[in-house]
Each structure stands twice: as C-alpha cells, then as structure tokens.
Design a protein around this motif. Structure first.
Motif, PDB file in Angstrom:
ATOM      1  N   HIS A   7      11.867  33.303 -57.784  1.00 11.98           N
ATOM      2  CA  HIS A   7      11.864  33.313 -59.401  1.00 11.98           C
ATOM      3  C   HIS A   7      10.874  31.954 -59.468  1.00 11.98           C
ATOM      4  O   HIS A   7       9.979  32.049 -60.434  1.00 11.98           O
ATOM      5  CB  HIS A   7      13.057  32.980 -59.967  1.00 11.98           C
ATOM      6  CG  HIS A   7      13.899  34.226 -60.306  1.00 11.98           C
ATOM      7  ND1 HIS A   7      13.240  35.373 -60.926  1.00 11.98           N
ATOM      8  CD2 HIS A   7      15.074  34.646 -59.784  1.00 11.98           C
ATOM      9  CE1 HIS A   7      14.415  36.393 -60.994  1.00 11.98           C
ATOM     10  NE2 HIS A   7      15.317  36.048 -60.321  1.00 11.98           N
ATOM     11  N   GLU A  10      16.536  33.339 -55.742  1.00 14.32           N
ATOM     12  CA  GLU A  10      16.217  32.090 -56.595  1.00 14.32           C
ATOM     13  C   GLU A  10      15.006  31.331 -56.568  1.00 14.32           C
ATOM     14  O   GLU A  10      14.195  31.183 -57.389  1.00 14.32           O
ATOM     15  CB  GLU A  10      17.543  31.224 -56.715  1.00 14.32           C
ATOM     16  CG  GLU A  10      18.712  31.885 -56.949  1.00 14.32           C
ATOM     17  CD  GLU A  10      18.785  33.087 -58.452  1.00 14.32           C
ATOM     18  OE1 GLU A  10      17.868  32.688 -59.322  1.00 14.32           O
ATOM     19  OE2 GLU A  10      19.492  33.847 -58.304  1.00 14.32           O
ATOM     20  N   ARG A  69      15.993  44.974 -63.951  1.00 14.40           N
ATOM     21  CA  ARG A  69      17.011  43.885 -63.472  1.00 14.40           C
ATOM     22  C   ARG A  69      18.086  44.602 -62.583  1.00 14.40           C
ATOM     23  O   ARG A  69      18.293  44.223 -61.420  1.00 14.40           O
ATOM     24  CB  ARG A  69      17.535  43.069 -64.489  1.00 14.40           C
ATOM     25  CG  ARG A  69      18.461  42.072 -64.043  1.00 14.40           C
ATOM     26  CD  ARG A  69      18.943  41.352 -65.073  1.00 14.40           C
ATOM     27  NE  ARG A  69      20.061  40.431 -64.775  1.00 14.40           N
ATOM     28  CZ  ARG A  69      20.812  39.678 -65.554  1.00 14.40           C
ATOM     29  NH1 ARG A  69      20.654  39.652 -66.811  1.00 14.40           N
ATOM     30  NH2 ARG A  69      21.857  38.828 -65.128  1.00 14.40           N
ATOM     31  N   HIS A  98      21.505  30.974 -60.278  1.00 12.20           N
ATOM     32  CA  HIS A  98      20.476  31.369 -60.949  1.00 12.20           C
ATOM     33  C   HIS A  98      19.094  30.470 -60.899  1.00 12.20           C
ATOM     34  O   HIS A  98      19.597  29.320 -60.558  1.00 12.20           O
ATOM     35  CB  HIS A  98      20.958  31.622 -62.432  1.00 12.20           C
ATOM     36  CG  HIS A  98      21.163  30.350 -63.165  1.00 12.20           C
ATOM     37  ND1 HIS A  98      22.498  29.730 -63.298  1.00 12.20           N
ATOM     38  CD2 HIS A  98      20.530  29.373 -63.757  1.00 12.20           C
ATOM     39  CE1 HIS A  98      22.857  28.659 -64.057  1.00 12.20           C
ATOM     40  NE2 HIS A  98      21.353  28.244 -64.272  1.00 12.20           N
ATOM     41  N   TYR A  99      18.237  30.529 -61.744  1.00 15.43           N
ATOM     42  CA  TYR A  99      17.282  29.786 -61.485  1.00 15.43           C
ATOM     43  C   TYR A  99      16.709  29.399 -62.971  1.00 15.43           C
ATOM     44  O   TYR A  99      17.003  30.177 -64.016  1.00 15.43           O
ATOM     45  CB  TYR A  99      15.881  30.490 -61.162  1.00 15.43           C
ATOM     46  CG  TYR A  99      14.525  29.843 -61.251  1.00 15.43           C
ATOM     47  CD1 TYR A  99      14.132  28.641 -60.581  1.00 15.43           C
ATOM     48  CD2 TYR A  99      13.751  30.256 -62.406  1.00 15.43           C
ATOM     49  CE1 TYR A  99      12.970  28.021 -60.682  1.00 15.43           C
ATOM     50  CE2 TYR A  99      12.159  29.485 -62.651  1.00 15.43           C
ATOM     51  CZ  TYR A  99      12.108  28.455 -61.744  1.00 15.43           C
ATOM     52  OH  TYR A  99      11.033  27.554 -62.004  1.00 15.43           O
ATOM     53  N   GLU A 100      16.416  28.482 -63.253  1.00 18.59           N
ATOM     54  CA  GLU A 100      16.275  27.826 -64.514  1.00 18.59           C
ATOM     55  C   GLU A 100      14.793  26.829 -64.552  1.00 18.59           C
ATOM     56  O   GLU A 100      14.561  26.185 -63.535  1.00 18.59           O
ATOM     57  CB  GLU A 100      17.486  27.012 -65.120  1.00 18.59           C
ATOM     58  CG  GLU A 100      17.865  25.795 -64.171  1.00 18.59           C
ATOM     59  CD  GLU A 100      19.148  25.175 -64.492  1.00 18.59           C
ATOM     60  OE1 GLU A 100      20.051  25.901 -65.171  1.00 18.59           O
ATOM     61  OE2 GLU A 100      19.336  24.097 -64.318  1.00 18.59           O
TER      62      GLU A 100
END
Length: 163
Positions: A120, A117, A7, A88-90
């Motif tokens: 991801h 993102e 990361r 962010h990605y969720e």
C-alpha cells in the motif's frame, strides 16, 4: 477517493494464499503441487512483537531491489494499533505507517500481511486494492520472498477475478 471495488476479491485471494502456506507448514513439506507445477514455498516469517515488524519493515525498505524499483518511496514507520484483529496502512500527508496489533493477534503478525501493508505504501494506489496495488504487492512479494510467491499470488488473483 475511488471506490475500492475489488477489495473483497483481493482479500479472498490472499486468504487462499495464506492457507496454502499454512498447509505446507502443517505438513512439514514446503513442496506443493500448484495447478500442475511443483513449487517449493519459502518459509513465511512470523513476528512476535511490533518491534520485530518494525525491524522487518526497515529491512525490506532498505533492500536494494526495493530501493531501485521504488526510488521515491518515503520512510515507513510501524506502530502498535489498538484493535487486535487486523493490520492496516495509514498516510496522513506527512507520516506513513503500518499499524499492527500486538502479539495477541497472530493472524496479522505474519510476513504476507506485513508485505501487503508495505505494498500500500509503495503503490499509494487509488483505489487502495486496484490494479496498481496488486502489481506492487506481487512485485514486492517476489522480490522479498521469491519468484514462487509472486507466481502464486498472480495465479490466485487471476482465479478470483482480481485485475
């Protein structure tokens, strides 16, 4: 969940790439000497709102090259997030979303961050910044922004020891 060991290397590499784009923009000359190769970087989109990011993500997901490469990709939504310092990605098992801050955070409201993102979402990689994600981001950036961007990402990732 697998440990996300690269990361910090991924983030460091991408910061270098964003800086390269910023310097080209500041100079008003998109032609750069990149390790002996002359490249012309495309302009990087900047977004003024969550709605603009939402339209962009929809456009990217609808690109024929993206649909062909990732034919099983689920729909992707965009929402505002409370924090103002990052995107962010969720994925909660039923809804996938890119969460971006509102216009107070210009760092996250830029094309390279949004494509990160989206990558991801397309890779759903474990660990989140592993080789599968890196490959997806490079392919996506190349498909959307052009082959120069894919090349720059691959070279800078390699320099940072990213697999």
């Amino acid at each position: 969940m697998a440990r996300d060991t690269q990361r910090s290397k991924v983030y460091a590499a991408e910061q270098l790439v964003r800086t390269l784009f910023e310097r080209a923009e500041e100079r008003g000359n998109r032609a750069v000497d990149f390790f002996g190769a002359q490249l012309t970087l495309p302009p990087e989109a900047r977004f003024g709102s969550v709605d603009a990011v939402r339209r962009y993500v929809g456009d990217v997901m609808d690109l024929p090259s993206v649909r062909i490469r990732w034919p099983t990709a689920d729909p992707l939504t965009v929402r505002a997030r409370r924090g103002v310092t990052a995107a962010h990605y969720e994925f909660d098992g039923s809804v996938a979303a890119v969460a971006v801050p509102d216009r107070r955070c210009t760092w996250a409201l830029r094309e390279l961050v949004v494509l990160h993102e989206i990558a991801h979402h397309l890779s759903r990689a474990e660990p989140p910044h592993g080789p599968q994600f890196v490959a997806a981001f490079c392919e996506l950036a190349e498909a959307v922004m052009g082959p120069e961007v894919g090349h720059v990402l691959r070279v800078v990732y390699a320099m940072e020891g990213v697999r």
